[in-house]
Design an enzyme around this catalytic site. Structure first.
Site, short mmCIF file in Angstrom:
data_model
loop_
_atom_site.label_atom_id
_atom_site.label_comp_id
_atom_site.label_asym_id
_atom_site.label_seq_id
_atom_site.Cartn_x
_atom_site.Cartn_y
_atom_site.Cartn_z
N LYS A 1 0.84 -1.20 0.00
CA LYS A 1 0.00 0.00 0.00
C LYS A 1 0.87 1.24 0.00
O LYS A 1 0.65 2.16 -0.78
CB LYS A 1 -0.90 -0.02 1.24
CG LYS A 1 -2.08 0.90 1.15
CD LYS A 1 -2.97 0.77 2.38
CE LYS A 1 -3.76 -0.54 2.36
NZ LYS A 1 -4.31 -0.86 3.69
N ARG B 1 -3.34 3.13 8.44
CA ARG B 1 -3.66 1.98 7.58
C ARG B 1 -2.54 0.95 7.58
O ARG B 1 -1.37 1.29 7.47
CB ARG B 1 -3.88 2.46 6.15
CG ARG B 1 -4.65 3.74 6.04
CD ARG B 1 -4.71 4.24 4.60
NE ARG B 1 -5.41 3.32 3.71
CZ ARG B 1 -5.43 3.47 2.40
NH1 ARG B 1 -4.78 4.47 1.81
NH2 ARG B 1 -6.10 2.60 1.65
N GLY C 1 -8.02 -7.27 4.00
CA GLY C 1 -8.91 -7.36 5.16
C GLY C 1 -8.35 -8.12 6.33
O GLY C 1 -9.04 -8.33 7.32
N MET D 1 -5.60 -7.32 8.16
CA MET D 1 -5.08 -6.48 9.24
C MET D 1 -6.00 -5.28 9.41
O MET D 1 -7.04 -5.22 8.80
CB MET D 1 -3.65 -6.09 8.93
CG MET D 1 -2.71 -7.27 9.09
SD MET D 1 -1.04 -6.85 8.70
CE MET D 1 -1.15 -6.42 7.00
N ARG E 1 -2.86 -1.52 -6.36
CA ARG E 1 -2.02 -2.71 -6.19
C ARG E 1 -2.36 -3.68 -7.31
O ARG E 1 -3.45 -3.59 -7.89
CB ARG E 1 -2.24 -3.36 -4.84
CG ARG E 1 -3.66 -3.87 -4.66
CD ARG E 1 -3.88 -4.47 -3.28
NE ARG E 1 -5.30 -4.66 -3.02
CZ ARG E 1 -5.83 -4.77 -1.81
NH1 ARG E 1 -5.08 -4.72 -0.76
NH2 ARG E 1 -7.12 -4.94 -1.65
N HIS F 1 -13.42 -7.52 0.70
CA HIS F 1 -12.17 -8.22 1.00
C HIS F 1 -12.34 -9.74 0.91
O HIS F 1 -11.49 -10.45 0.39
CB HIS F 1 -11.69 -7.86 2.40
CG HIS F 1 -11.04 -6.53 2.46
ND1 HIS F 1 -10.32 -6.02 1.42
CD2 HIS F 1 -11.01 -5.59 3.43
CE1 HIS F 1 -9.86 -4.83 1.75
NE2 HIS F 1 -10.28 -4.54 2.97
N SER G 1 15.23 -42.91 -18.47
CA SER G 1 14.07 -42.24 -17.90
C SER G 1 14.18 -42.38 -16.39
O SER G 1 14.19 -43.49 -15.86
CB SER G 1 12.78 -42.88 -18.40
OG SER G 1 11.68 -42.27 -17.78
N CYS H 1 9.93 -39.91 -15.31
CA CYS H 1 8.57 -40.43 -15.40
C CYS H 1 7.95 -40.68 -14.03
O CYS H 1 6.92 -41.30 -13.91
CB CYS H 1 8.54 -41.70 -16.25
SG CYS H 1 9.47 -43.05 -15.54
N TYR I 1 12.79 -34.25 -21.68
CA TYR I 1 11.35 -34.17 -21.44
C TYR I 1 10.99 -34.59 -20.01
O TYR I 1 11.80 -35.22 -19.33
CB TYR I 1 10.57 -35.05 -22.43
CG TYR I 1 10.80 -36.52 -22.24
CD1 TYR I 1 10.00 -37.26 -21.35
CD2 TYR I 1 11.81 -37.19 -22.92
CE1 TYR I 1 10.21 -38.61 -21.15
CE2 TYR I 1 12.04 -38.53 -22.72
CZ TYR I 1 11.24 -39.23 -21.84
OH TYR I 1 11.46 -40.57 -21.61
P1 ADP Z 1 -7.58 -2.47 3.78
O1 ADP Z 1 -6.16 -2.79 3.48
O2 ADP Z 1 -8.18 -3.33 4.79
O3 ADP Z 1 -8.37 -2.21 2.55
P2 ADP Z 1 -7.33 0.33 3.97
O4 ADP Z 1 -6.21 0.93 4.71
O5 ADP Z 1 -7.19 0.30 2.51
O6 ADP Z 1 -7.56 -1.08 4.56
O7 ADP Z 1 -8.62 1.13 4.42
C1 ADP Z 1 -9.94 0.64 4.47
C2 ADP Z 1 -10.88 1.56 3.73
O8 ADP Z 1 -10.78 2.90 4.19
C3 ADP Z 1 -10.57 1.63 2.27
O9 ADP Z 1 -11.76 1.67 1.54
C4 ADP Z 1 -9.83 2.89 2.11
O10 ADP Z 1 -9.97 3.43 0.83
C5 ADP Z 1 -10.47 3.79 3.15
N1 ADP Z 1 -9.50 4.79 3.60
C6 ADP Z 1 -8.30 4.56 4.16
N2 ADP Z 1 -7.64 5.72 4.41
C7 ADP Z 1 -8.46 6.70 4.00
C8 ADP Z 1 -8.33 8.12 3.96
N3 ADP Z 1 -7.23 8.75 4.39
N4 ADP Z 1 -9.36 8.85 3.48
C9 ADP Z 1 -10.47 8.20 3.03
N5 ADP Z 1 -10.65 6.88 3.03
C10 ADP Z 1 -9.65 6.12 3.50
MG MG Z 2 -7.59 -1.24 1.06
#
Ligand code: ADP
Ligand code: MG
Ligand code: MG
Length: 907
Positions: free
Chosen positions: A26, A96, A105, A107, A363, A481, A793, A860, A880
């Site tokens: 990320k 995040r 989803g 973490m 990503r 997720h 073989s 084989c 092969y």
């Molecule tokens: P995950 O890896 O579980 O998707 P994210 O860190 O991407 O967690 O965040 C979860 C949700 O919150 C995502 O939809 C993301 O776009 C939103 N989000 C995260 N940071 C911000 C931010 N600074 N402003 C607006 N939305 C955010």
């Molecule tokens: Mg995300």
């Protein structure tokens, strides 16, 4: 001291897209997007190394981090023109998670950090939007109490009693009382009351006040994200995916942008191409007046991104394309830019704040097998990627998935779908219904096939999802997720089936007026999103046009040939249809097993229980026609492709009948008493038959056995050649350990060849003469063996057995302990032991080729279909590999990947 914090925003970034290991997926994606001048809210990434430090030092953050974070925060404040904790115009931020490899989803993330008694009034005054501020605050309480105060603090509530669920209940209560359908119906007053109730609940459940200080919230968030690396879900997911514990997660602190400011605001998730089918159409989901969590958490079924990808279950929900067309056009431009830049399908998160687009994540998107193959083929066609890259874009497991069965379309047509949902993971699946992840795991362990039916898609279910054959949920979207994770595993998965009602407590669900109980069978078509009552039949799934094109790309790159192991004309035909370039192992004894084997088996038994060479010859003469027709059918099915035919291999004792009636019949045919038969059978008994009188040893004691087989082979070939067809038999001698054994049998083969050629008036019947290398001594003496053998073989099953001294049939007793203790990395019968057994293979090839440079070499054993072993075979210069027909495409792919990997290594 290594740099711990990397800033991004304002068209600049300290980090790069290549620093995934340090910044996490990320963080590196955000840095890259910021560097490309895409609209990214400013922020900074605390590296994965800090996570490692944190874990190593008893969950303590390095002291110096405080200064680094303050500095980076000041820069964010400068870019965004607002200050964190400022009572007049506060900056809010999110904390995040984000590891090297995406773990959707698994973490934690906390949004809206910085809202306190001090800042709330200021933000309301500034935005003139009280409802929005209160909505953000109640979300903060919900997330923070769950992630920081409960999970990170190590509190383990009973099932369904977590603080988040309890707060969710408060929310439902208000909605129910007021008759609201959606969260967006809540008024300012409702929210104000709800916040009071939330705070009281948090105190009641966790015994602590929700913190009212921005700084405390920030550091609580940062620590909780690091802590979530060791959360239950994250650990389960890492085990399944083989992600090392040491990697750690980064923390991204980022200025908030708001999708919940009203009808001109929104949030969504998009894929630059459809991740379930691979189709080159911009695909995604969004929700108006909402925050990101709402889409990815799978609790609401969202709206479609555009008209081209609208599904029938989306009903008349407005698409972003129609509802906010200008912003949509901007988003399409971002999509095009990012896909060109990354040259791969991207998974994007975005938020629209009052009409302005913000990008929050990019990503490489998870995809299933069919989508991976289609995208690889399409991207080569679009000149986005080279063929070499295309073959690396599909894993052997994904290719395998493509060949997996689907529901029989005829049965589907005859049946009536109970309901429809979103096709989140294609293919077919049938199984017995269970309602919890725990049951899914338990039932699967009992050998049952289950379909996990849930109200919503939820990453907490990760282990149950892994165990289930298929997944069905009432709510949630394609981009949630859980749907992402299921797709990554190639699971058949239907989400957001609005027509079903799940009652977890009664363990039933209803759909289309039918009630289905736990344990009943259902069938899912994940490609269409339809599902049925009962267990529908499944059929193969081989004629996918992208599959054919993809295999062509692989074949253009690979150097290694791929053959199949096949024992009858039917399997041979199957092998050819999968692209086998010949048969690497034809086990003649298989005619004595299974359907249609009664007569030949009886004759074989007669031969085995004969006491004189004369008796034996008579029985063999009767058997001859059967062997010949078997060989001929297979040679014919392969239409001139080489067929390696192994002479009789197993110990004879295996074939002696045990049943009384069979013994009687046999005694009668031989004209001997039952006692005599028992005596003869007894003399065949061996205490260690795997190392006993078998393979070439039989041909040496009873040359007439080898002669019969060899004559059958030559006559089959001669008859085909006479009829204007092609046939290339390769005669293979099993279980050899010395050149003299090979010479002995070679003389016999030459003699029979002469006789058969004369009989058919031919000068020569083309053939090769060779041996299996499956005894360590044979590998060591390969130089001499190659003087007589024209091909080797490697029989790596036996070779593994004898090199390790592990019996293949008994390894189950200790292999799990060996693997757990780290003594063995894997079961050596499944994936070749490259260092030990592999050394013998390499040595055998070198010594063999030194005497006979053109020596043809193959493998084989079971290993011929294992991708890592196939790559090894390429590296040691085999001609092969040979594997079961269904593994042939996988071996073709692995062989191509081996070439590409080899080139990369040279560079
Ligand atoms: P995950 O890896 O579980 O998707 P994210 O860190 O991407 O967690 O965040 C979860 C949700 O919150 C995502 O939809 C993301 O776009 C939103 N989000 C995260 N940071 C911000 C931010 N600074 N402003 C607006 N939305 C955010
Ligand atoms: Mg995300
Ligand atoms: Mg063997």
């Amino acid at each position: 001291m290594p740099k711990r914090v990397y800033s991004f925003g304002g068209g600049k970034a300290e980090g790069k897209g290549t620093q995934r290991n340090l910044l996490g997926g990320k963080g590196s994606g955000l840095a890259e997007m910021a560097g490309l001048s895409l609209p990214v809210p400013a922020g900074f990434t605390i590296t994965t190394e800090v996570c490692t430090e944190y874990n190593a030092h008893g969950k303590k953050l390095p002291a110096a981090l405080t200064k680094d974070v303050e500095k980076a925060m000041a820069q964010v404040e400068k870019i965004m023109g607002r200050k964190f904790g400022d009572p007049n115009d506060p900056l809010l931020i999110s904390c995040r998670s984000g590891a090297r490899k995406s773990m959707p989803g698994m973490m934690e993330t906390v949004l809206n950090i910085g809202l306190t008694g001090k800042t709330i009034a200021g933000l309301i005054a500034k935005t003139k939007n009280e409802r929005f501020v209160l909505d953000s605050y109640r979300r903060l309480i919900q997330m923070y109490s769950d992630v920081v105060m409960e999970k990170a603090a190590g509190v383990e509530p009973a099932e369904g009693r977590g603080v988040r669920q309890q707060l969710e209940k408060e929310l439902e209560k208000v909605k129910h009382e007021k008759g609201y359908k959606s969260d967006t119906d809540l008024t300012g007053d409702d929210l104000r009351n709800l916040i009071v109730a939330y705070k009281a609940k948090v105190k009641e459940v966790l015994g602590k006040e929700f913190p009212d200080d921005a700084g405390e919230q920030l550091w609580g968030g940062i620590k909780a994200v690091f802590q979530s690396w060791n959360g239950k879900r994250a650990i389960s997911y890492r085990r399944i995916e083989g992600i090392p514990d040491e990697w750690g997660t980064a923390v991204n602190v980022q200025a908030m942008v708001f999708g919940n400011m009203g009808d001109t605001s929104a949030t969504g998730v998009a894929f630059t191409r459809n991740p379930a089918t691979g189709e080159n159409l911009f695909y995604g989901e969004w929700l108006p007046n909402a925050q990101g969590e709402d889409v990815v958490a799978g609790i609401r079924t969202p709206n479609p991104l555009n008209e081209a990808t609208r599904s029938s279950s989306a009903g008349d929900l407005p698409s972003l394309e129609k509802a906010m067309s200008a912003t949509y056009t901007e988003l399409v431009a971002v999509r095009n830019k990012l896909e060109k830049y990354y040259r791969d399908m991207q998974d994007l998160e975005f938020t629209i704040q009052d009409g302005k687009l913000w990008m929050l994540q990019t990503r490489s998107g998870k995809r299933n097998g069919p989508a991976a193959v289609r995208m690889a083929v399409d991207m080569v066609g679009e000149r986005l990627i080279k063929k070499d890259e295309a073959v690396m874009r599909v894993t052997p497991a994904q290719l395998d998935e493509l060949l997996h069965p689907i529901l029989d379309p005829k049965a589907e047509q005859a049946g009536q779908a109970l309901a429809k949902g979103l096709p989140a993971g294609p293919g077919g699946a049938t199984g017995q219904v269970v309602f919890t992840a725990v049951d899914a795991v338990a039932w699967t362990q009992q050998g049952k096939k289950v379909i996990l039916v849930r109200e919503e898609t939820n990453p907490e279910d990760v282990e149950g999802m892994r165990a289930a054959a298929g997944i069905l949920t009432a709510r949630g979207g394609m981009t949630s997720h859980a749907a992402l994770v299921a797709r990554g595993w190639g699971k058949c998965c239907i989400v957001g089936a609005g027509g079903i009602k799940v009652d977890v407590h009664a363990r039933t669900f209803t759909a289309g007026g039918v009630t289905i109980k736990e344990g009943e069978w259902v069938s899912l078509n994940g490609t269409k999103g339809a599902f049925y009552q009962g267990q529908l039949p499944m059929v193969g799934n081989e004629d996918n046009p992208y599959f054919t094109q993809f295999m062509k790309i692989c074949d253009g790159i690979r150097a290694l040939g791929v053959r199949a192991n096949a024992d009858n004309p039917h399997d041979a035909a199957k092998a050819r249809s999968f692209g086998a370039a010949g048969i690497g192992l034809f086990r003649t004894e298989h005619m004595f097993y299974g359907k249609g084997s009664e007569q030949p088996l009886f004759l074989l038994r007669k031969m085995i229980c004969s006491s004189t060479a004369d008796e034996r010859r008579k029985a063999l003469a009767e058997l001859f026609a059967f062997i010949k027709s078997d060989v001929k059918g297979t040679l014919e099915a392969m239409a001139g492709l080489p067929v390696t035919i192994r002479l009789l291999d197993p110990p004879l004792h295996e074939f002696v009948p045990n049943r009384e009636d069979e013994r009687q019949k046999l005694a009668q045919a031989l004209g001997i008493s039952m006692e005599d038969l028992a005596k003869r059978a007894d003399t065949l008994h061996e205490s260690n038959p795997m190392m006993g009188h078998r393979g070439v040893r039989l041909g040496i004691t009873y040359p007439e056995i080898s002669e019969t087989w060899v004559r059958a082979i030559f006559e089959a070939a001669a008859e085909l050649l006479k009829a204007g067809k092609k046939a290339i038999p390769e005669i293979m001698i099993p279980v050899t350990c010395d050149k003299k054994e090979l010479d002995h049998q070679a003389a016999l083969v030459k003699k029979i060849h002469g006789e058969v050629a004369a009989k058919f008036g031919m000068k020569r019947i083309p053939y090769l003469y060779g041996t299996m290398i499956e005894i360590p001594r044979a590998a060591l003496r390969a130089g001499e063996m190659a003087e007589t053998a024209e091909f080797f073989s490697f029989g790596t099953n036996d070779l593994t057995q004898m090199t390790f001294g592990f019996s293949r049939d008994d390894i189950g007793g200790f292999a799990p302990d060996y693997i757990k203790a780290g003594i063995l990395p894997a079961d050596p019968f499944q994936t070749l032991d490259q260092s030990g057994v592999g050394e013998l293979v390499e040595l055998g090839i070198q010594r063999g080729r030194k005497r006979r440079p053109k020596l043809k070499v193959g493998i084989c054993g079971e290993h011929g279909g294992d991708p890592e072993s196939v790559k090894f075979c390429h590296r040691v210069g085999m001609n092969y590999v040979s594997c079961s027909p269904y593994r042939v495409p996988i071996a073709r792919l692995a062989a191509a990947q081996a070439v590409v990997e080899g080139k990369a290594k040279k560079k």
